[in-house]
Design a protein around this motif. Structure first.
Motif, PDB file in Angstrom:
ATOM      1  N   VAL A  16      -7.079   2.321  -5.591  1.00  0.00           N
ATOM      2  CA  VAL A  16      -6.791   1.076  -5.847  1.00  0.00           C
ATOM      3  C   VAL A  16      -7.676   0.065  -6.977  1.00  0.00           C
ATOM      4  CG1 VAL A  16      -7.038  -0.790  -4.490  1.00  0.00           C
ATOM      5  CG2 VAL A  16      -5.897   0.264  -2.840  1.00  0.00           C
ATOM      6  N   MET A  18      -6.604  -5.773  -1.223  1.00  0.00           N
ATOM      7  CA  MET A  18      -6.678  -5.100  -0.743  1.00  0.00           C
ATOM      8  C   MET A  18      -7.828  -3.951  -1.373  1.00  0.00           C
ATOM      9  SD  MET A  18      -2.714  -3.587  -1.466  1.00  0.00           S
ATOM     10  CE  MET A  18      -3.582  -1.887  -1.084  1.00  0.00           C
ATOM     11  N   LEU A  19      -8.393  -4.549  -1.928  1.00  0.00           N
ATOM     12  CA  LEU A  19      -9.521  -3.375  -2.686  1.00  0.00           C
ATOM     13  C   LEU A  19     -10.973  -4.104  -2.164  1.00  0.00           C
ATOM     14  CD1 LEU A  19     -11.220  -1.416  -3.814  1.00  0.00           C
ATOM     15  CD2 LEU A  19     -11.323  -2.479  -6.096  1.00  0.00           C
ATOM     16  N   ALA A  75      -9.580   8.882   2.047  1.00  0.00           N
ATOM     17  CA  ALA A  75     -10.276   7.959   2.101  1.00  0.00           C
ATOM     18  C   ALA A  75     -10.270   7.242   0.672  1.00  0.00           C
ATOM     19  CB  ALA A  75     -10.275   7.787   3.669  1.00  0.00           C
ATOM     20  N   GLY A 105       0.686  -1.167   0.143  1.00  0.00           N
ATOM     21  CA  GLY A 105       0.160  -0.297   0.272  1.00  0.00           C
ATOM     22  C   GLY A 105       1.193   1.125   0.136  1.00  0.00           C
ATOM     23  N   TYR A 130     -16.232   4.832   8.692  1.00  0.00           N
ATOM     24  CA  TYR A 130     -15.183   5.417   8.429  1.00  0.00           C
ATOM     25  C   TYR A 130     -15.167   6.431   9.865  1.00  0.00           C
ATOM     26  CZ  TYR A 130     -10.891   7.654   7.228  1.00  0.00           C
ATOM     27  OH  TYR A 130      -9.421   8.874   7.813  1.00  0.00           O
ATOM     28  N   PHE A 152       0.844   4.110  -3.327  1.00  0.00           N
ATOM     29  CA  PHE A 152       0.582   5.324  -2.662  1.00  0.00           C
ATOM     30  C   PHE A 152       1.195   6.327  -2.982  1.00  0.00           C
ATOM     31  CE2 PHE A 152      -2.513   3.093  -0.144  1.00  0.00           C
ATOM     32  CZ  PHE A 152      -4.221   2.813  -0.906  1.00  0.00           C
ATOM     33  N   TYR A 187     -15.562  -0.177   4.955  1.00  0.00           N
ATOM     34  CA  TYR A 187     -16.035   0.431   4.611  1.00  0.00           C
ATOM     35  C   TYR A 187     -17.285   0.109   4.967  1.00  0.00           C
ATOM     36  CZ  TYR A 187     -11.399   3.129   3.721  1.00  0.00           C
ATOM     37  OH  TYR A 187     -10.545   3.745   4.228  1.00  0.00           O
ATOM     38  N   ASN A 242      -8.084   7.123  -1.815  1.00  0.00           N
ATOM     39  CA  ASN A 242      -7.115   6.185  -1.739  1.00  0.00           C
ATOM     40  C   ASN A 242      -7.268   5.306  -2.063  1.00  0.00           C
ATOM     41  OD1 ASN A 242      -3.941   8.321  -1.909  1.00  0.00           O
ATOM     42  ND2 ASN A 242      -5.952   8.913  -0.798  1.00  0.00           N
ATOM     43  N   ASN A 243      -8.131   4.734  -0.747  1.00  0.00           N
ATOM     44  CA  ASN A 243      -8.226   2.914  -0.566  1.00  0.00           C
ATOM     45  C   ASN A 243      -9.599   2.738  -1.894  1.00  0.00           C
ATOM     46  OD1 ASN A 243      -6.487   3.048   1.633  1.00  0.00           O
ATOM     47  ND2 ASN A 243      -8.515   4.275   3.032  1.00  0.00           N
ATOM     48  N   GLN A 266     -11.209  -3.611   1.840  1.00  0.00           N
ATOM     49  CA  GLN A 266     -11.812  -2.148   1.992  1.00  0.00           C
ATOM     50  C   GLN A 266     -12.688  -1.795   2.051  1.00  0.00           C
ATOM     51  OE1 GLN A 266      -8.491   0.205   3.643  1.00  0.00           O
ATOM     52  NE2 GLN A 266     -10.916   0.350   4.455  1.00  0.00           N
TER      53      GLN A 266
END
Length: 519
Positions: A397, A447-448, A389, A230, A460, A234, A455, A392-393, A451
């Protein structure tokens, strides 16, 4: 300008100009305030191992991937994806939209840093840096949506956008490259001075011990490896159109992989330098307060605008130290913001065949208006934090995941990109590079998904549904819809012809034709 006319395409006059601009884009606020804490929180010195693995297996290979897309098509992100297949174009527009969102809130942070440059000289925050930042400077209200402006924030944000407009109106070479050639060396000089000053503070050794003492047991935790990927992902400014756009300005015969190696390693070297300087300073801060380094270590906005002002008040010569620190944030932020805004500027030029200056004026004007309406308000920080947030996340991604799945896996364009890169580059790529891109795709998919689940189930930062619905999920939904709508707009024939001409004129295609002819 009529639809049939062709706006002149700008270029970087040298590979060095491109490298400075690309480093300027990659070296941003995250290098200074994110990497040190991520390292500290994920095994200290041991984190360098997964960090370097991520750099070599994901960061640099993805740089090559996006360089190939941009350089081969000589186009913006949407056009580069359109080059691979018509159905891939929405990915380019989504990446462009993510860049717009990031630019809108990034300007506000640069504005805060600009204000704090001068606050440092008088230590305007007094005895309570936290209360000063949140209550007196930002005048934060309850989480919600408000257009009550904060003049102390509004004016710096306007100044930031004015600087960006002037630089971008000067063009790719005179503006972007010229600005980066001046301010990247200046940033490095100032930051080196800051690091040297930090190393001579009482307690600096304790801070460095806290940062670099390895916890090798952490390497068994998959979350540490995900954190490494990550951070690399980024910090290199990939997957939201910047490197595609910048590569499109390079000349026909440019050593792409050599440039990518320089950019990747330069970015990481600056991050490690930032870690040394930040934690040496935090070691002094912990010693002065009689606490552990863990009690003062933080990241992001809290580190920059609460932790460092407290540090400045406690150290000898803190006023000058603070001025230099926030000047570094301003310079790093501006070079990144300029690259971010260039992404939609080039997309507008290609899609609607408008002039360079008209496209710049429209894009900067619209982004500045939205930024000024949202960020310098009593609820601006909630909007900024949520947009950051989710952009980016989920946004960045998600863009990378779609790029790898569609372009690399479904369309199988990797051999074409490999041939293009190898035709002009010193560092040759082959099956290992293609395999690394696929492995990176698997990591990013994980990761995606995790995340999105986090969320969706936990929200968040305990923000109310209205904030998350508008600035988080709503923002992502808007980008998806806008990407589809813009894809439906027909490309000018001249733009498509120029793209095909650029591909046909590439060194790789020349070589292929010669091989076919038996030359």
């Amino acid at each position: 300008m009529s639809p049939k006319s062709s706006p002149q395409r700008e270029v970087f006059v040298s590979r060095g100009a491109f490298i400075f601009a690309a480093i300027g884009s990659a070296v941003g606020l995250g290098n200074i305030w994110r990497f040190p804490y991520v390292t500290y929180d994920n095994g200290g010195g041991a984190f360098i191992i997964p960090y370097l693995v991520a750099l070599l297996t994901a960061g640099i290979p993805l740089l090559f991937f996006y360089y190939a897309m941009g350089h081969r098509s000589r186009g913006s992100a949407p056009l580069a994806y359109r080059m691979t297949h018509k159905a891939a174009e929405p990915i380019g527009w989504f990446a462009t939209g993510v860049a717009i969102v990031i630019g809108i809130y990034y300007a506000a942070i640069i504005g805060w840093a600009g204000s704090y440059m001068f606050f440092s000289l008088k230590e305007s925050w007094g005895d309570n840096a936290e209360e000063f930042f949140f209550s007196e400077y930002l005048k934060m209200g309850d989480p919600g949506i408000s257009l009550d402006f904060v003049p102390a924030v509004l004016i710096p944000v306007i100044i930031v956008w004015a600087i960006v407009l002037v630089v971008l109106l000067m063009g790719v070479q005179n503006g972007i490259a010229g600005f980066s050639k001046i301010f990247i060396p200046l940033l490095i000089i100032l930051f080196l001075a800051l690091v040297v000053r930090s190393l001579f503070l009482p307690g600096a050794a304790e801070g460095l011990d806290a940062l670099f003492t390895p916890d090798f047991a952490a390497l068994a935790d998959h979350k540490v490896w995900i954190a490494a990927y990550g951070q690399i992902f980024f910090s290199l400014s990939i997957a939201f159109g910047i490197m595609i756009t910048y590569a499109s300005y390079l000349k026909k015969k440019t050593n792409l992989t050599g440039a990518g190696l320089v950019v990747g390693f330069s970015n990481s070297a600056f991050e490690i330098l930032a870690g040394i300087g930040i934690f040496a300073a935090l070691g002094f801060m912990a010693t002065a307060q009689g606490v552990e380094v863990a009690d003062v270590a933080s990241s992001g906005i809290g580190l920059a605008f609460v932790g460092f002002p407290t540090l400045i008040s406690e150290m000898p010569g803190g006023a000058i130290f603070g001025f230099v620190f926030f000047a570094c944030l301003v310079f790093a932020g501006l070079t990144s913001l300029i690259s971010i805004v260039q992404v939609p500027i080039q997309a507008l030029r290609d899609k609607f065949r408008v002039s360079n200056k008209a496209s710049t004026a429209w894009v900067v004007g619209v982004m500045a208006v939205v930024s000024i309406l949202l960020m310098p308000t009593v609820t601006g920080l909630y909007a900024l934090d949520t947009m950051d947030a989710f952009a980016n996340n989920l946004g960045i991604v998600g863009s990378a995941v779609l790029a790898i799945i569609v372009v690399a896996w479904l369309l199988r364009k990797m051999p074409v990109f490999s041939r293009h890169l190898n035709a002009v580059s010193s560092f040759k790529l082959g099956p290992i590079w293609m395999a690394l891109i696929s492995i990176t795709g698997v990591v990013l998919v994980y990761m995606l998904i995790t995340q999105i689940i986090a969320y969706a189930t936990d929200g968040y930062e305990d923000y109310p549904p209205l904030i998350l619905g508008v600035y988080g999920w709503g923002m992502i939904a808007l980008l998806i819809v806008a990407s589809i709508i813009l894809t439906l707009v027909k490309w000018p024939k001249k733009t498509i012809d120029d793209m095909h001409e650029a591909i046909a004129d590439s060194v790789a295609e020349d070589n292929l034709r010669n091989e076919t002819k038996g030359v």
